[in-house]
Design an enzyme around this catalytic site. Structure first.
Site, PDB file in Angstrom:
ATOM      1  CE1 TYR A   1      10.042 -12.187  12.909  1.00 42.34           C
ATOM      2  CE2 TYR A   1       9.529 -14.391  13.680  1.00 42.34           C
ATOM      3  CZ  TYR A   1       9.180 -13.068  13.523  1.00 42.34           C
ATOM      4  OH  TYR A   1       7.965 -12.623  13.984  1.00 42.34           O
TER       5      TYR A   1
ATOM      6  CE1 TYR B   1       7.587 -17.359  15.782  1.00 43.74           C
ATOM      7  CE2 TYR B   1       6.760 -15.988  13.991  1.00 43.74           C
ATOM      8  CZ  TYR B   1       7.213 -16.126  15.290  1.00 43.74           C
ATOM      9  OH  TYR B   1       7.286 -15.027  16.093  1.00 43.74           O
TER      10      TYR B   1
ATOM     11  NE  ARG C   1       2.590 -15.378  18.597  1.00 42.83           N
ATOM     12  CZ  ARG C   1       2.746 -14.067  18.444  1.00 42.83           C
ATOM     13  NH1 ARG C   1       3.937 -13.526  18.304  1.00 42.83           N
ATOM     14  NH2 ARG C   1       1.713 -13.251  18.442  1.00 42.83           N
TER      15      ARG C   1
ATOM     16  CG  HIS D   1       3.108 -11.944  14.338  1.00 42.88           C
ATOM     17  ND1 HIS D   1       3.305 -13.300  14.433  1.00 42.88           N
ATOM     18  CD2 HIS D   1       4.249 -11.363  14.785  1.00 42.88           C
ATOM     19  CE1 HIS D   1       4.508 -13.530  14.918  1.00 42.88           C
ATOM     20  NE2 HIS D   1       5.114 -12.372  15.142  1.00 42.88           N
TER      21      HIS D   1
ATOM     22  CG  HIS E   1       6.937  -8.143  15.707  1.00 47.15           C
ATOM     23  ND1 HIS E   1       6.729  -8.460  17.026  1.00 47.15           N
ATOM     24  CD2 HIS E   1       7.208  -9.322  15.092  1.00 47.15           C
ATOM     25  CE1 HIS E   1       6.878  -9.770  17.198  1.00 47.15           C
ATOM     26  NE2 HIS E   1       7.176 -10.317  16.034  1.00 47.15           N
TER      27      HIS E   1
END
Lengths: 204, 250
Positions: free
Chosen positions: B116, B155, B165, B168, B170
């Protein structure tokens, strides 16, 4: 077998996670040049009617530690008590006031600041006036479904005493968890997610 | 009255109550952060008032040209983000199956390597200099939306000793009333990490989890350019006002 009322199910909620800022306040977290500004960052314009106030909000976990990765949204009526929404049927709201704001909690202090106006009173379903209030929606890492609550004002004692929502709170000791304390033009509001001072959250 | 971007009369009925057995509960101990961040007292229930029935409106004029193109909205001129190019599209519907037009949809994600662009993310996978990770759009008349991005990587995260995770994206969704406000996550068809994830696992019902898994949609791909995934989002529906007395006139 009986007949089915045949509705879709709402999409299940998931946490906003620790990096919610990337999507909702990218300029705040250093992602510049994509959006001109973050939605909801500025609520009040020069021509907006009403008393200017500041909300100083913190969100605290079950140990009393402020969350530094929460995001708070607020939704409120204008100074006359009208919502700037197509579902508002009572008249036109102040066109210079959207009524919605969004702020992250500070990554160091956990403080979340809104500069807005004090809302007017809005009728309850039966026509009685609710006390002036601001609707809050809180998301963060560790919160699976966004939490709804309201902020009421400490200097509206009489209106608060006749508010139909506050009246619904069975445990009267918990009513003050929804009342922000006035200090000059600032209202201070701590939201306790859990524990003895737990804020009243809504399912509405 | 605010602009709706629609010539249909606005609806003002109360929303169906939320099925909190369908959503994840506040306390899901396998997702450790929820332990100290979950209310322990019961929620206060009441039927919607105007404060929940109304909600903010966002106009198309508030968007930039590349807001729904994550491949290019952070990239240097002539360059683009690295990764599996995909289109994500679908409709925002309410529980009655009606499209929800004119609502703001925001999305954010990691890059193709699972990193991120956020100072709190210390994962060793590198940033992509051409990828920011945020996008937004407003639904059309039928509730439809689309955006272009790269498929995010999985990640690791500090929950269990070896939790990852699933890939995905959000999603943050507005409806027409503030009571419809929703944040969720979209997962990708066939990802084996979905069923090992403690955040996904907070959802009690397998059918509810499946509602968050986007299907590969070959019909919407662009040959030699991008694959496509279809993801519909369902918001709370409004009650029809059968025999309902509404003294405040909404």
């Amino acid at each position: 077998m009986t007949q089915s009322p045949d509705r879709l199910k709402e999409s299940p909620s998931q946490t906003a996670g620790p990096y919610v800022h990337i999507g909702l306040t990218p300029n705040f977290c250093g992602i510049g040049g994509v959006y001109a500004s973050d939605f909801g960052a500025t609520m009040v314009q020069d021509l907006t009617k009403g008393e200017r106030i500041e909300l100083r909000i913190r969100v605290l976990d079950g140990t009393g530690t402020p969350l530094k990765d929460a995001l708070v949204e607020i939704w409120q009526a204008d100074a006359e008590g009208l919502y700037n929404s197509p579902a508002e049927m009572r008249g036109g709201a102040d066109p210079t006031f959207q009524g919605w704001g969004r702020q992250p909690t500070d990554m160091e202090t956990g403080v979340c600041l809104f500069r807005t106006i004090k809302p007017g009173r809005v009728p309850f379903r039966d026509g009685r006036l609710m006390a002036p209030h601001i609707t809050l929606w809180i998301v963060a890492r560790g919160i699976n479904v966004g939490l709804n609550t309201r902020l009421y004002f400490s200097d509206e004692e009489k209106a608060n005493a006749e508010d139909p929502i506050l009246a619904r709170i069975e445990h009267r000791l918990r009513v003050p968890t929804l009342i922000a304390e006035r200090q000059g033009s600032t209202y201070v509001f701590d939201i306790h997610l859990q524990g003895e001072k737990e804020t009243v959250f809504f399912d509405s | 009255m605010a602009e709706t971007g629609s010539n249909q009369a606005p609806e003002a009925g109360a929303f169906f109550q939320r099925d909190r057995q369908w959503h994840p509960p506040a306390l899901t101990p396998n997702y450790k952060s929820s332990v100290l961040r979950s209310p322990q007292k019961a929620l206060l229930s009441f039927d919607n008032t105007l404060s929940e029935l109304t909600g903010p409106v966002f106009g198309h004029a508030m968007l930039g040209e590349l807001d729904n193109d994550l491949i290019h909205n952070f990239a240097r001129p002539g360059e683009s983000a690295i990764g599996e190019r995909i289109i994500v599209h679908g409709r925002v519907l309410d529980e009655r199956g009606k499209g929800v037009p004119g609502v703001l949809l925001e999305f954010w994600q990691a890059n193709a390597g699972g990193r991120y662009r956020h100072k709190k993310d210390g994962y060793l996978a590198p940033l992509d200099p051409n990828f920011g990770g945020c996008g937004r759009t407003i639904t059309g008349e039928d509730g439809g939306y689309a955006f272009r991005t790269v498929r995010p990587g999985p990640y690791p995260w500090p929950n269990g000793p070896n939790d990852w995770r699933p890939a995905h994206i959000h999603f943050s969704v507005f409806g027409h009333g503030f009571a419809q406000r929703l944040i969720t996550q979209m997962y990708f068809e066939g990802d084996p990490l979905i069923w090992r994830c403690p955040i996904v696992g907070g959802i009690p019902n397998k059918v509810a989890v499946e509602a968050l898994i986007a299907a590969l949609d070959m019909q919407s791909t662009i040959p030699m350019d991008a694959l496509a995934y279809k993801f519909d989002i369902v918001l709370r529906g409004r009650r029809s006002t059968l025999f309902e007395n509404r003294p405040e006139g909404n």
